[in-house]
Design a protein around this motif. Sequence first.
Motif, PDB file in Angstrom:
ATOM      1  N   ALA A 169      11.075  10.759   0.770  1.00 38.53           N
ATOM      2  CA  ALA A 169      10.009   9.812   1.023  1.00 38.53           C
ATOM      3  C   ALA A 169       8.682  10.616   1.216  1.00 38.53           C
ATOM      4  O   ALA A 169       7.700  10.473   0.741  1.00 38.53           O
ATOM      5  CB  ALA A 169      10.456   9.110   2.121  1.00 38.53           C
ATOM      6  N   ALA A 170       8.854  11.986   1.875  1.00 38.83           N
ATOM      7  CA  ALA A 170       7.785  12.474   2.131  1.00 38.83           C
ATOM      8  C   ALA A 170       7.199  13.217   0.775  1.00 38.83           C
ATOM      9  O   ALA A 170       5.904  13.387   0.626  1.00 38.83           O
ATOM     10  CB  ALA A 170       8.066  13.855   3.065  1.00 38.83           C
ATOM     11  N   GLY A 171       8.068  13.695   0.146  1.00 44.42           N
ATOM     12  CA  GLY A 171       7.988  14.232  -1.289  1.00 44.42           C
ATOM     13  C   GLY A 171       7.130  13.322  -2.124  1.00 44.42           C
ATOM     14  O   GLY A 171       6.069  13.656  -2.716  1.00 44.42           O
TER      15      GLY A 171
ATOM     16  N   THR B 181      12.220   3.554   9.074  1.00 46.12           N
ATOM     17  CA  THR B 181      12.968   2.571   9.896  1.00 46.12           C
ATOM     18  C   THR B 181      14.477   2.864   9.794  1.00 46.12           C
ATOM     19  O   THR B 181      15.268   2.863  10.524  1.00 46.12           O
ATOM     20  CB  THR B 181      12.749   1.264   9.052  1.00 46.12           C
ATOM     21  OG1 THR B 181      11.297   0.852   8.786  1.00 46.12           O
ATOM     22  CG2 THR B 181      13.260   0.076   9.815  1.00 46.12           C
ATOM     23  N   CYS B 182      14.956   3.650   8.360  1.00 49.51           N
ATOM     24  CA  CYS B 182      16.427   3.886   8.365  1.00 49.51           C
ATOM     25  C   CYS B 182      16.553   5.473   8.399  1.00 49.51           C
ATOM     26  O   CYS B 182      17.406   5.964   8.621  1.00 49.51           O
ATOM     27  CB  CYS B 182      16.817   3.296   7.118  1.00 49.51           C
ATOM     28  SG  CYS B 182      16.737   1.505   6.913  1.00 49.51           S
ATOM     29  N   HIS B 183      15.407   6.392   7.689  1.00 49.35           N
ATOM     30  CA  HIS B 183      15.586   7.568   7.557  1.00 49.35           C
ATOM     31  C   HIS B 183      14.941   8.373   8.806  1.00 49.35           C
ATOM     32  O   HIS B 183      13.940   8.032   9.298  1.00 49.35           O
ATOM     33  CB  HIS B 183      15.019   8.165   6.437  1.00 49.35           C
ATOM     34  CG  HIS B 183      15.825   7.400   5.273  1.00 49.35           C
ATOM     35  ND1 HIS B 183      16.904   7.910   4.674  1.00 49.35           N
ATOM     36  CD2 HIS B 183      15.136   6.617   4.281  1.00 49.35           C
ATOM     37  CE1 HIS B 183      17.408   7.350   3.493  1.00 49.35           C
ATOM     38  NE2 HIS B 183      16.234   6.155   3.296  1.00 49.35           N
ATOM     39  N   SER B 184      15.559   9.584   8.783  1.00 48.48           N
ATOM     40  CA  SER B 184      14.927  10.382  10.116  1.00 48.48           C
ATOM     41  C   SER B 184      14.993  12.004   9.303  1.00 48.48           C
ATOM     42  O   SER B 184      15.568  12.289   8.476  1.00 48.48           O
ATOM     43  CB  SER B 184      15.857  10.472  11.368  1.00 48.48           C
ATOM     44  OG  SER B 184      17.142  10.759  10.956  1.00 48.48           O
ATOM     45  N   ASP B 185      14.168  12.789  10.371  1.00 53.15           N
ATOM     46  CA  ASP B 185      13.749  14.029   9.829  1.00 53.15           C
ATOM     47  C   ASP B 185      15.068  14.980   9.417  1.00 53.15           C
ATOM     48  O   ASP B 185      16.103  14.871  10.257  1.00 53.15           O
ATOM     49  CB  ASP B 185      13.100  14.788  11.024  1.00 53.15           C
ATOM     50  CG  ASP B 185      12.212  15.931  10.417  1.00 53.15           C
ATOM     51  OD1 ASP B 185      12.593  16.086   9.033  1.00 53.15           O
ATOM     52  OD2 ASP B 185      11.570  16.629  10.846  1.00 53.15           O
ATOM     53  N   GLY B 186      15.350  15.284   8.258  1.00 50.28           N
ATOM     54  CA  GLY B 186      16.391  16.251   7.846  1.00 50.28           C
ATOM     55  C   GLY B 186      17.185  15.596   7.071  1.00 50.28           C
ATOM     56  O   GLY B 186      17.735  16.346   5.966  1.00 50.28           O
ATOM     57  N   ASP B 187      17.179  14.273   6.871  1.00 57.00           N
ATOM     58  CA  ASP B 187      18.009  13.688   5.872  1.00 57.00           C
ATOM     59  C   ASP B 187      17.444  13.469   4.455  1.00 57.00           C
ATOM     60  O   ASP B 187      16.025  13.561   4.245  1.00 57.00           O
ATOM     61  CB  ASP B 187      18.684  12.172   6.156  1.00 57.00           C
ATOM     62  CG  ASP B 187      17.612  11.209   6.300  1.00 57.00           C
ATOM     63  OD1 ASP B 187      16.596  11.166   5.416  1.00 57.00           O
ATOM     64  OD2 ASP B 187      17.696  10.285   7.015  1.00 57.00           O
ATOM     65  N   ASN B 188      18.232  13.413   3.223  1.00 56.64           N
ATOM     66  CA  ASN B 188      17.641  13.475   1.997  1.00 56.64           C
ATOM     67  C   ASN B 188      16.499  12.494   1.646  1.00 56.64           C
ATOM     68  O   ASN B 188      15.531  12.896   1.083  1.00 56.64           O
ATOM     69  CB  ASN B 188      18.893  13.225   1.065  1.00 56.64           C
ATOM     70  CG  ASN B 188      19.497  14.382   0.984  1.00 56.64           C
ATOM     71  OD1 ASN B 188      19.505  15.420   1.281  1.00 56.64           O
ATOM     72  ND2 ASN B 188      20.811  14.319   0.417  1.00 56.64           N
TER      73      ASN B 188
ATOM     74  N   THR C  40       0.883  -1.227   0.034  1.00 52.30           N
ATOM     75  CA  THR C  40       0.031   0.096   0.042  1.00 52.30           C
ATOM     76  C   THR C  40       1.038   1.167   0.003  1.00 52.30           C
ATOM     77  O   THR C  40       2.119   1.103   0.266  1.00 52.30           O
ATOM     78  CB  THR C  40      -0.948   0.041   1.176  1.00 52.30           C
ATOM     79  OG1 THR C  40      -0.165   0.240   2.547  1.00 52.30           O
ATOM     80  CG2 THR C  40      -1.835  -1.233   1.317  1.00 52.30           C
ATOM     81  N   ASP C  41       0.297   2.427  -0.363  1.00 49.39           N
ATOM     82  CA  ASP C  41       0.989   3.567  -0.257  1.00 49.39           C
ATOM     83  C   ASP C  41       1.660   4.038   1.125  1.00 49.39           C
ATOM     84  O   ASP C  41       2.481   4.895   1.362  1.00 49.39           O
ATOM     85  CB  ASP C  41       0.316   4.776  -0.810  1.00 49.39           C
ATOM     86  CG  ASP C  41      -0.167   4.460  -2.181  1.00 49.39           C
ATOM     87  OD1 ASP C  41       0.849   4.055  -2.875  1.00 49.39           O
ATOM     88  OD2 ASP C  41      -1.311   5.102  -2.721  1.00 49.39           O
ATOM     89  N   ALA C  42       1.016   3.600   1.940  1.00 48.90           N
ATOM     90  CA  ALA C  42       1.446   3.684   3.628  1.00 48.90           C
ATOM     91  C   ALA C  42       2.682   3.183   3.687  1.00 48.90           C
ATOM     92  O   ALA C  42       3.432   3.638   4.751  1.00 48.90           O
ATOM     93  CB  ALA C  42       0.266   2.995   4.473  1.00 48.90           C
ATOM     94  N   LEU C  43       3.315   2.448   2.916  1.00 48.60           N
ATOM     95  CA  LEU C  43       4.638   1.773   3.051  1.00 48.60           C
ATOM     96  C   LEU C  43       5.647   2.874   2.919  1.00 48.60           C
ATOM     97  O   LEU C  43       6.748   2.896   3.282  1.00 48.60           O
ATOM     98  CB  LEU C  43       5.010   0.708   2.170  1.00 48.60           C
ATOM     99  CG  LEU C  43       4.222  -0.768   2.384  1.00 48.60           C
ATOM    100  CD1 LEU C  43       4.581  -1.751   1.441  1.00 48.60           C
ATOM    101  CD2 LEU C  43       4.427  -1.188   3.977  1.00 48.60           C
ATOM    102  N   LEU C  44       5.087   3.712   2.082  1.00 50.70           N
ATOM    103  CA  LEU C  44       6.153   4.981   1.678  1.00 50.70           C
ATOM    104  C   LEU C  44       5.788   6.159   2.478  1.00 50.70           C
ATOM    105  O   LEU C  44       4.523   6.264   2.892  1.00 50.70           O
ATOM    106  CB  LEU C  44       5.694   5.297   0.095  1.00 50.70           C
ATOM    107  CG  LEU C  44       6.669   6.401  -0.565  1.00 50.70           C
ATOM    108  CD1 LEU C  44       7.986   6.307  -0.487  1.00 50.70           C
ATOM    109  CD2 LEU C  44       6.091   6.913  -1.789  1.00 50.70           C
ATOM    110  N   GLY C  45       6.558   7.116   2.731  1.00 45.96           N
ATOM    111  CA  GLY C  45       6.470   8.265   3.569  1.00 45.96           C
ATOM    112  C   GLY C  45       7.350   8.437   4.709  1.00 45.96           C
ATOM    113  O   GLY C  45       8.046   7.449   5.106  1.00 45.96           O
ATOM    114  N   THR C  46       6.557   9.296   5.740  1.00 45.91           N
ATOM    115  CA  THR C  46       7.330   9.661   6.896  1.00 45.91           C
ATOM    116  C   THR C  46       6.275   9.244   7.919  1.00 45.91           C
ATOM    117  O   THR C  46       6.696   9.787   9.210  1.00 45.91           O
ATOM    118  CB  THR C  46       8.010  10.995   6.890  1.00 45.91           C
ATOM    119  OG1 THR C  46       6.781  11.794   6.474  1.00 45.91           O
ATOM    120  CG2 THR C  46       9.171  11.179   5.798  1.00 45.91           C
ATOM    121  N   ASP C  47       5.266   8.717   7.831  1.00 49.57           N
ATOM    122  CA  ASP C  47       4.308   8.313   8.751  1.00 49.57           C
ATOM    123  C   ASP C  47       5.012   7.283   9.681  1.00 49.57           C
ATOM    124  O   ASP C  47       6.126   6.677   9.354  1.00 49.57           O
ATOM    125  CB  ASP C  47       3.047   7.840   8.317  1.00 49.57           C
ATOM    126  CG  ASP C  47       2.295   8.701   7.347  1.00 49.57           C
ATOM    127  OD1 ASP C  47       2.603   9.932   7.448  1.00 49.57           O
ATOM    128  OD2 ASP C  47       1.560   8.337   6.536  1.00 49.57           O
TER     129      ASP C  47
END
Lengths: 430, 359
Positions: free
Chosen positions: A313-315, A301-308, A287-294
């Motif tokens: 993912a958010a975009g 799991t790997c990325h955090s706020d501020g990194d590329n 589902t689309d829920a797998l992608l993004g920053t929710d």
Amino acid sequence: MATWLRNLIGPARAGRYLLAGAALLLAAPAAAQSAQASGCETCHKEHPLPALSAPARDFSATDVHRERGFTCVDCHGGDPNETDKVRAKAPATGFKGKPSGQSVIAVCTRCHSDATLMRKYAPKQRVDQGAEYATSVHGQQLAKGDTKVATCTSCHGAHGVRLVSDAKSPVYPVNVAATCTQCHADPERMKGYKLPDGSPLPTDQRAKYENSVHYAAMTQRDDLSAPTCNDCHGNHGAAPPGVGAVTNVCGTCHGVFATKFALSTHSQIFDKGCVECHSNHEIAKPTDALLGTDKSSLCVTCHSDGDNGFTAAAGMRAGIEKLKAAIDRSHALVATAENAGMAMDGQTLALREASNHLTLARTEMHAFEPKAVATVLQAGLGITAKVDAEGQAAMAEVSFRKTGLAVSLGAILLVVIALALKIRSLKPRE
Amino acid sequence: MTQQVFAWLDERLDLSGLRAFVAEKTVPKHRHSVWYYMGGITLFLVGVQVATGILLLLYYRPSAGEAFESVQFIVSQVQFGWLIRNVHAWSANLLILMAFVHLFSTFFLRAYRKPRELTWVTGVLLLFIMLGFGFSGYLLPWNELAFFATKVGTGSAGAVPLVGDFMVRFLRGGDDVTGATLTRFYGIHVAILPALTTVLLGAHLLFIQRQGMSVPPSVEKREKAGETISQEPFFPNYVLHDVMWWYVSLAVLAALALFLPWELGTKADAFASVPAGIRPEWYFLAMFQTLKLIPPHVFGLEGEMLGVLGFSAAAGLLLVMPFLDRHAADGRPSKVITAAGILAVIYLVVFTIYGYLAA
């Protein structure tokens, strides 16, 4: 010549078939004689020990080898014409008894690796099963002397062997998972076996597979092309897909996703390829829920706020949601216009194209390149914008038509009133 | 200006006779007069059909590959094409409804009695032609429902003894409903039936003008008893009444065209499976339902054949009704025929509704 047969297939063909039928009838007793001549079955069928009687019964019931004229001695050796069991199994008769371990492989591949022989019975069948088996984990373990591993008969059966295309065969697609997990879901049997990373070999694969989108496709949609154990692990050359091979395994069916993923930075980083996000046996419908920053997304799991990666993912998720919302809005507008009597077939078709762009964007996302995803999404949004404009124009037309009708009805009403008044003013003639 | 034109024509054509006819012509006025207007409304709807049909011809393409798309183009791209197509479709249905109302009103008022037998015969033939228009026109958009309904409809002709197979092939232009059937139906719809209509309608109107309106037997009896039946001038009184009803019909048509647009459906596909709920247009529904209910074999005869023969016999009886009800002209209409007429109306209404519910 039977009239019904002649009517059905014509006189010339009917004649040929009748001749062939007669030949078969004449040949049948000979075949039956040959099967009955096997002294093995005569004794084994009535043997008090089930372990010795069952094979004879299974073999005489349904067996692809028996149907092609093979008998017990072709695998077990011995003399079928000898009524005395000691003489029948004398060393001079080549009696092998019950093959096990490597003997099973040798017995089966004696024919199945012989291209000349196999051409007589199943010309399209491969003859490299033995070679493949030797490369499999099963084959390698067996070579090391581990007799617990699967051999040919573990999966195909020994007596009562059926064609793979037979729905009752243990290796028919829908039965494969059950066949493999006879051993692989047995913790006792799997004790001691380890994965390449040293962890114990799990026994929950079947339970997980039965929760997967692949199992649902096979069992609920009767899609026999949906993957089961052997489609990813191989059958005769069965082995777990190693690191780096997972993408190729998944890419066998999901080719475009695999190509996009191969272009991504993640392909360099993800040890387990597709499995990192989608799991292996328990693959859920993505589902689309797998992608993004929710919180529910996998990216965090790997990325955090501020990194590329976080921003990308958010975009990408925001872009996908934007196109989804635009398609929903356009659908609603088109439905309203259709309900008002407007012909909107072209717009409905265009929205299908917009949905295709949504799918393309989800595919493109596997390259994890936000610009490429945005280009596809923008094309989709262009379609919905055009449909919206046409939908608005249709609604304006509906409004124009209603106004036109109201004006026309008003004018007609005035004329009718005027006519009625005029008629009333006219005097009837006596 | 009008007077100048009329004078110019009069000078050349001597229209004094026509002027005198119009000036002198009267129409009886009694409590059943309202039924006179049904014929007028039917005539108006025929005019609407001709006008809208000609406009549709400008864009319609009569081939299996283009028919559906051309109608789609008319309703979605052509300016006011939607209006013309919807008015044509609705007007066709209202026309047949009004033709039935006109038929039964003249039937129950015994307007067919001597000396108007030929007016009746031409009227009944016109009704059959209108049904032919409906049957042939239904297929022209080449949509799925019409395709399969035409298959069933033309197939029924096969039940006619001796000539059944020929009739099916003649109607279809082959063994099955194909593009050849569409072209054939198009030719029938826009050339053959309009030509027949022109002749029969001309004769029908000529007879009416020549003989005047029939008065019902009850009114005639009063007249014979010495009572004076009031008359109204044909022009302008009756004509204005007629025109008023035409305007009302036009308003109804416009409202139906906008609020209940005639569905186009999906394009016909000969290889598709027969869709559920297949049925003909409402005016054939009673017959369709009856044929469905007749057992396959009745007294050793084929059920469908019996049904088709029964309908043909009923049509024949309807056509020669004036010659069956011979005493109607003497003021003694047959009670049996009245009862048969009432039963026919009940049958048509009940079986049409039943057909809708069953489908």
